[in-house]
Design a protein around this motif. Sequence first.
Motif, short mmCIF file in Angstrom:
data_model
loop_
_atom_site.label_atom_id
_atom_site.label_comp_id
_atom_site.label_asym_id
_atom_site.label_seq_id
_atom_site.Cartn_x
_atom_site.Cartn_y
_atom_site.Cartn_z
N MET A 15 45.06 17.38 -46.18
CA MET A 15 46.18 18.84 -46.35
C MET A 15 45.78 19.82 -45.58
SD MET A 15 45.74 20.65 -50.16
CE MET A 15 45.59 18.34 -51.21
N VAL A 16 44.00 19.40 -44.72
CA VAL A 16 43.65 20.37 -43.79
C VAL A 16 45.07 20.71 -42.44
CG1 VAL A 16 42.21 18.97 -42.50
CG2 VAL A 16 42.12 21.62 -42.76
N VAL A 17 45.12 19.93 -42.21
CA VAL A 17 46.38 19.30 -41.26
C VAL A 17 47.26 20.41 -41.34
CG1 VAL A 17 47.95 17.52 -39.98
CG2 VAL A 17 45.49 16.69 -40.67
N LEU A 18 47.84 19.96 -42.58
CA LEU A 18 48.80 20.78 -42.92
C LEU A 18 48.91 22.34 -42.79
CD1 LEU A 18 51.06 19.05 -45.59
CD2 LEU A 18 51.91 18.97 -43.77
N GLU A 19 47.72 22.56 -43.57
CA GLU A 19 46.98 24.38 -43.84
C GLU A 19 46.99 24.75 -42.40
OE1 GLU A 19 44.98 23.57 -48.15
OE2 GLU A 19 43.69 23.11 -46.08
N ALA A 20 46.54 23.98 -41.23
CA ALA A 20 46.49 24.44 -39.73
C ALA A 20 47.24 24.69 -39.51
CB ALA A 20 45.26 23.23 -39.22
N ASN A 21 48.58 24.31 -39.12
CA ASN A 21 50.12 24.38 -39.22
C ASN A 21 51.19 25.68 -40.03
OD1 ASN A 21 51.22 20.84 -38.41
ND2 ASN A 21 49.86 21.95 -37.17
N ALA A 22 50.27 26.16 -40.68
CA ALA A 22 51.31 26.43 -41.73
C ALA A 22 50.22 28.24 -40.81
CB ALA A 22 50.54 26.41 -42.89
N ALA A 23 48.91 27.46 -40.34
CA ALA A 23 47.89 29.14 -39.88
C ALA A 23 48.87 29.10 -38.75
CB ALA A 23 46.54 28.93 -39.85
N GLY A 24 49.28 28.36 -38.13
CA GLY A 24 49.94 28.73 -36.54
C GLY A 24 49.31 27.72 -35.66
N ILE A 25 48.46 27.06 -35.66
CA ILE A 25 48.06 26.04 -34.56
C ILE A 25 47.78 24.60 -35.19
CG2 ILE A 25 46.38 28.00 -34.30
CD1 ILE A 25 43.76 26.32 -35.89
N PRO A 26 48.07 23.93 -33.28
CA PRO A 26 47.74 22.48 -33.86
C PRO A 26 47.32 22.05 -34.05
CG PRO A 26 47.84 23.24 -31.47
CD PRO A 26 47.26 24.52 -32.78
N VAL A 27 46.40 20.43 -33.94
CA VAL A 27 45.45 19.75 -34.90
C VAL A 27 45.39 18.36 -33.71
CG1 VAL A 27 45.08 18.56 -36.40
CG2 VAL A 27 46.05 20.38 -37.11
N VAL A 28 44.38 18.13 -34.01
CA VAL A 28 44.06 16.90 -32.80
C VAL A 28 43.38 16.44 -34.09
CG1 VAL A 28 42.62 16.21 -31.05
CG2 VAL A 28 43.76 17.78 -30.57
N THR A 29 43.78 14.92 -34.56
CA THR A 29 43.24 13.73 -35.06
C THR A 29 43.05 12.31 -34.59
OG1 THR A 29 42.81 12.94 -37.29
CG2 THR A 29 45.88 13.35 -36.58
N VAL A 30 42.12 12.04 -34.88
CA VAL A 30 41.87 10.42 -34.28
C VAL A 30 43.33 9.26 -34.96
CG1 VAL A 30 39.78 10.98 -33.55
CG2 VAL A 30 40.07 9.76 -35.49
N ASN A 31 43.22 7.98 -34.19
CA ASN A 31 43.95 7.20 -34.50
C ASN A 31 43.14 6.02 -35.39
OD1 ASN A 31 46.04 5.19 -34.63
ND2 ASN A 31 46.02 4.18 -32.79
N ASP A 83 50.04 10.05 -39.61
CA ASP A 83 51.79 10.74 -40.13
C ASP A 83 51.95 11.76 -39.89
OD1 ASP A 83 50.72 7.73 -40.32
OD2 ASP A 83 50.77 7.80 -42.40
N LEU A 84 50.74 13.42 -40.41
CA LEU A 84 51.94 14.44 -40.00
C LEU A 84 51.70 14.62 -38.75
CD1 LEU A 84 49.44 15.45 -43.09
CD2 LEU A 84 51.57 15.04 -43.84
N ILE A 85 51.62 14.33 -37.38
CA ILE A 85 51.10 14.29 -36.53
C ILE A 85 52.44 14.04 -35.26
CG2 ILE A 85 49.88 14.63 -34.71
CD1 ILE A 85 48.94 16.39 -36.43
N ILE A 86 53.45 15.13 -35.40
CA ILE A 86 54.16 14.31 -33.80
C ILE A 86 53.62 14.95 -32.41
CG2 ILE A 86 56.75 14.89 -33.15
CD1 ILE A 86 57.47 16.00 -36.04
N VAL A 142 52.32 8.02 -55.07
CA VAL A 142 51.75 8.02 -53.84
C VAL A 142 51.82 9.24 -53.08
CG1 VAL A 142 50.91 5.88 -51.64
CG2 VAL A 142 52.39 5.32 -53.76
N VAL A 143 50.49 9.38 -52.31
CA VAL A 143 50.22 11.07 -51.67
C VAL A 143 51.00 11.04 -50.09
CG1 VAL A 143 49.01 11.81 -53.54
CG2 VAL A 143 48.42 10.87 -50.73
N SER A 144 51.15 9.65 -49.47
CA SER A 144 50.98 9.26 -47.86
C SER A 144 52.12 7.92 -48.14
CB SER A 144 49.85 9.42 -47.42
OG SER A 144 49.13 7.93 -46.58
#
Length: 374
Positions: A287-303, A311-314, A156-158
């Motif tokens: 996956m694009v969330v982690l790729e953005a973080n690896a690029a040094g930028i934060p992410v806004v997603t929805v509940n 689950d990838l966002i603190i 399971v991936v998540s």
Amino acid sequence: MRIAFIYDALYPDVKGGVERRLYELGKRLSRRHEVHWYTFGWWGKGKTTEREGIIIHGLGKPVDLYKGDVRNPWEAIIFSWRLLRREIDSYDVIDCQEFPYLHAYPARVKFSGFETFVITWHEYWGDYWVDYLPMGARVGKLAENGLLKLTDNHVVVSRRTLLRLAEVRAGNFGFVPNGIDFEFIRSVEPHPELKYDAVFVGRLIKHKNVLMLLNALKLLVQELPSFRVAIIGDGPQRMELESLARTLGIRANVDFLGFLPRFSDVVSIVKSSRLLAFPSLREGFGMVVLEANAAGIPVVTVNSPLNAATDLIIDGLNGYVSDPTPEGFAEKLLLAWENSPKMKRPSLSLAKKYDWNNIANRLEKYYKGVANGS
């Protein structure tokens, strides 16, 4: 070990998350094991080919994966039939991806010897079938739940999907998330000309929720008129989205860049942006969330109940999770835009843990465990 992946799409001919996972893990596992992949013949002539150590077996000419916003049921039937007819070797581990469901049944028949059969789950839909395929929801749910009975071994991936599956049936569930090529992303330079306040990356289909992003942007430009968004990707909603941007009066604030064939070009534009806007309502991982973080930028997603990307966002560290409304999303976009510089270091730190080399080691350990009956 001799390992076989079963999945209808192939990277980089198709650039989805599942294809990318199998390609990245396969090329790393092939350094120590013999790795095969059964898929459609995306490369053209020839029954087999090889890519970075992975031996790829073609099951005939590809069929369109999508019919509008949904996966093409006919494609799943054709792939299943060709798999059933194909002569297949013996393997120590067979890793069959759960989607698009039907192919897992003939795969289990073909690999019915002493090999270890594993199903990898990227999502579990359950009642979501009613929304996705109203006329075929009952059949879809039966096919999905039936996969849990084909084997006791499941990857399971998540964590969100893991918890949902564990409620349906007990099994040998291994949690092996998706990953990123951290060092490659770090090596890419920001785009020298295309600089944006926010960027979206993904297929332009309904559940990616880009319509809400545009409505949120309409609210945001009232406070920041110069706020600009890049939308990277293509799909059946593109014309509708461009029309909505004109109707909302924000067409000058949005650049529709379409599909970019080179991953480095995507990373370059992401790196030149302040944040990733990712309003998707359904993600098996994100996956694009982690790729953005690896690029040094934060992410806004929805509940959203089916959005495992949350689950990838603190919250407040590497991004924000908003209410699934234009008002809530606009508020979090502004917050991330303001705090983006100080969120760079924690974003990088969190993303580094998901480097593909670490994930490949985890998957190898799971394979060895099930192959040895432990």
